[in-house]
Design an enzyme around this catalytic site. Sequence first.
Site, PDB file in Angstrom:
ATOM      1  N   GLU A  45       0.868  -1.170   0.000  1.00  0.00           N
ATOM      2  CA  GLU A  45       0.000   0.000   0.000  1.00  0.00           C
ATOM      3  C   GLU A  45       0.904   1.218   0.000  1.00  0.00           C
ATOM      4  O   GLU A  45       1.968   1.220   0.652  1.00  0.00           O
ATOM      5  CB  GLU A  45      -0.928   0.009   1.219  1.00  0.00           C
ATOM      6  CG  GLU A  45      -1.826  -1.215   1.345  1.00  0.00           C
ATOM      7  CD  GLU A  45      -2.729  -1.436   0.145  1.00  0.00           C
ATOM      8  OE1 GLU A  45      -3.084  -0.452  -0.528  1.00  0.00           O
ATOM      9  OE2 GLU A  45      -3.057  -2.602  -0.137  1.00  0.00           O
ATOM     10  N   HIS A 184      -7.739  -4.084   0.003  1.00  0.00           N
ATOM     11  CA  HIS A 184      -6.768  -2.995  -0.088  1.00  0.00           C
ATOM     12  C   HIS A 184      -5.928  -2.851   1.179  1.00  0.00           C
ATOM     13  O   HIS A 184      -5.451  -1.754   1.481  1.00  0.00           O
ATOM     14  CB  HIS A 184      -7.464  -1.668  -0.408  1.00  0.00           C
ATOM     15  CG  HIS A 184      -8.055  -1.619  -1.777  1.00  0.00           C
ATOM     16  ND1 HIS A 184      -7.321  -1.616  -2.927  1.00  0.00           N
ATOM     17  CD2 HIS A 184      -9.366  -1.594  -2.168  1.00  0.00           C
ATOM     18  CE1 HIS A 184      -8.126  -1.586  -3.985  1.00  0.00           C
ATOM     19  NE2 HIS A 184      -9.376  -1.567  -3.540  1.00  0.00           N
ATOM     20  N   ASP A 189      -4.501  -8.754   0.777  1.00  0.00           N
ATOM     21  CA  ASP A 189      -4.375  -8.842  -0.682  1.00  0.00           C
ATOM     22  C   ASP A 189      -3.311  -9.868  -1.081  1.00  0.00           C
ATOM     23  O   ASP A 189      -3.468 -10.587  -2.076  1.00  0.00           O
ATOM     24  CB  ASP A 189      -4.022  -7.470  -1.257  1.00  0.00           C
ATOM     25  CG  ASP A 189      -5.203  -6.510  -1.232  1.00  0.00           C
ATOM     26  OD1 ASP A 189      -6.255  -6.893  -0.673  1.00  0.00           O
ATOM     27  OD2 ASP A 189      -5.075  -5.393  -1.751  1.00  0.00           O
TER      28      ASP A 189
END
Length: 608
Positions: A45, A184, A189
């Site tokens: 991220e 997310h 993920d």
Amino acid sequence: MSNVRRLRPVWAGTSPDVTGTPVQPSLDEVGTPLSDVTFVVVDLETTGGTPVDCAITEIGAVKVRGGEVLGEFQTLVDPGGPVPPFIQVLTGITTTMLMGAPPIDEVLPAFLEFSRDAVLVAHNAPFDIGFLKAAAARTAHPWPGNRVVDTVRLARRVVTRDEAPNHKLSSLAALFGATVTPNHRALSDARATVDVLHALLGRMAPLGITHLEDLATATDPVPGEVRRKRSLADHLPDCPGVYLFRGPGDEVLYVGTSTTSLRRRVRSYFTSAEKRGRIQEMVRIAERVDPVPCATPLEARVRELRLIAEHAPRYNRRSRNPERMPWVRITSEPYPRLSVVREVRDDDGAAYLGPFSSAGAAALAVEALHEAFDIRQCTRRLPVVAPAGASACVLADMGRCGAPCVGGQDVAAYAEVVARVRHAMVADPAPVIAAHAARLGALVDQQRYEEAGTVRDRLGAYLRGASRAQRMDPLARCSELVAAGRLPDGGWELVLVRHGRLAATARVDRRTDPRPVIATLRATAEHVPAPVAPAPAAHPEETDLVLAWLEQPGVRLVEVVGTFAYPVRSALADTDPASAVAAHTRLLTGDAAPARAADPGVVVPRTA
């Protein structure tokens, strides 16, 4: 570290053969099975879309091998600034959450250690790997160069639009029933990507993608019937050698060589790296690949030439008829002339240039000699005494021929001209270079550049033919030559040559005394009858390969039976016409010291 969980990798196990029947190849021969590969599936991220002005906020990774999760890695990362509002909404990671998180220069070494020697996997890998590489560069950590697999590219290969509207992680996770729903956040993920990876590899197994080496070309646009034939390479050894593609009737379709690994070379024929249309056609009809393992790369190249000459495969374009390669010959008769022949004969007084790649190149070399010497150009055989009433050709009127046909020269006077021609063919090209340098200078001064190009080509053909004959002649006359080349591991590559033909070769490691091996080679090597020099007792291209190997740095002569020496004044110095003319001009103007010795002689190659 999470608890170990076991997943069933449907891609592990058997692979299909070309008929679709499952078979179990020998895993020692086909590479690394995917079930033995350690993958680290990673997800990041970030604060934005590009590593230039954005930073990592979270790293999540799962290490998996053979369906078993070996470990997990998860940490927040301080990006060094606030998180944009839309990123906070998308990921749920706020600026407040990152307060006190370690910076990337503390996190990255731990992640690199976690993923050491593993294959990195990511969904849209250029994004994640790009951020990691940029972080490594900023923190002065060397990037380890792990192999990378992109599940987006794999999905585009095997998932159609009818199955999923797109190739996003959420769509693929839903299609394959992933145990974790992507949200997310990096670790979630990454876990979802593990399930997607296993499902994609399961779909690729019927396409012949069952080993790590297959993944390198898994996304190539290769037809399924071609890719499935990769199993033809499964049994091939990982060593230098020659391979023969065979067709439905066991006929040899194509012969090729690999100087490193037969298996890897043959596998490349079933990927998009192979662009040649005729070879793609050959692969579609091939049913078997036979290997011929070789001790050294030189042996592999030589065996390839011999097998092409033996089988004349229709998909090979290399020379299959060495006996038809043309030579330029000075004939053996009272008034010799130059001619293009297909055979080297043992005639007194004959001399040869070549062999040439084509009759056209041989004809150019003849023209080059005619430019430099007033040797007759008529083709009929002349009597010793000119008959009454004979008439000379126009060349005699132009002063380009001594006209022995009408008694203008007797045998002795004409023999002096022939001796100079013979010397230019077998030893010193200087008179031919001088004649062409003068002609080129005159044509350039007159701006007749097309004619100058023809003269240049003529000189180049002569120099190449003379050089080839002068290189082959001493090796063709040498009844036995033993040489040794140092290998990178400290061992020796041993080569035994008889009359220009590779008769035996071997390798010895650095702990082995090569002398007994050499004695064995000499006792067991192929018997090679003496040829008519300068033609060697082998395909001319084979002798070229042997000579190129002998001329490598680090190669030393061990023993020579006979004489192995080159003329000092030879065409070996310059086969490029422009360089030869430039060197000749420098000698005339005194701008450089002579490149060749002043006195005729021989130069003996270095010996051990």
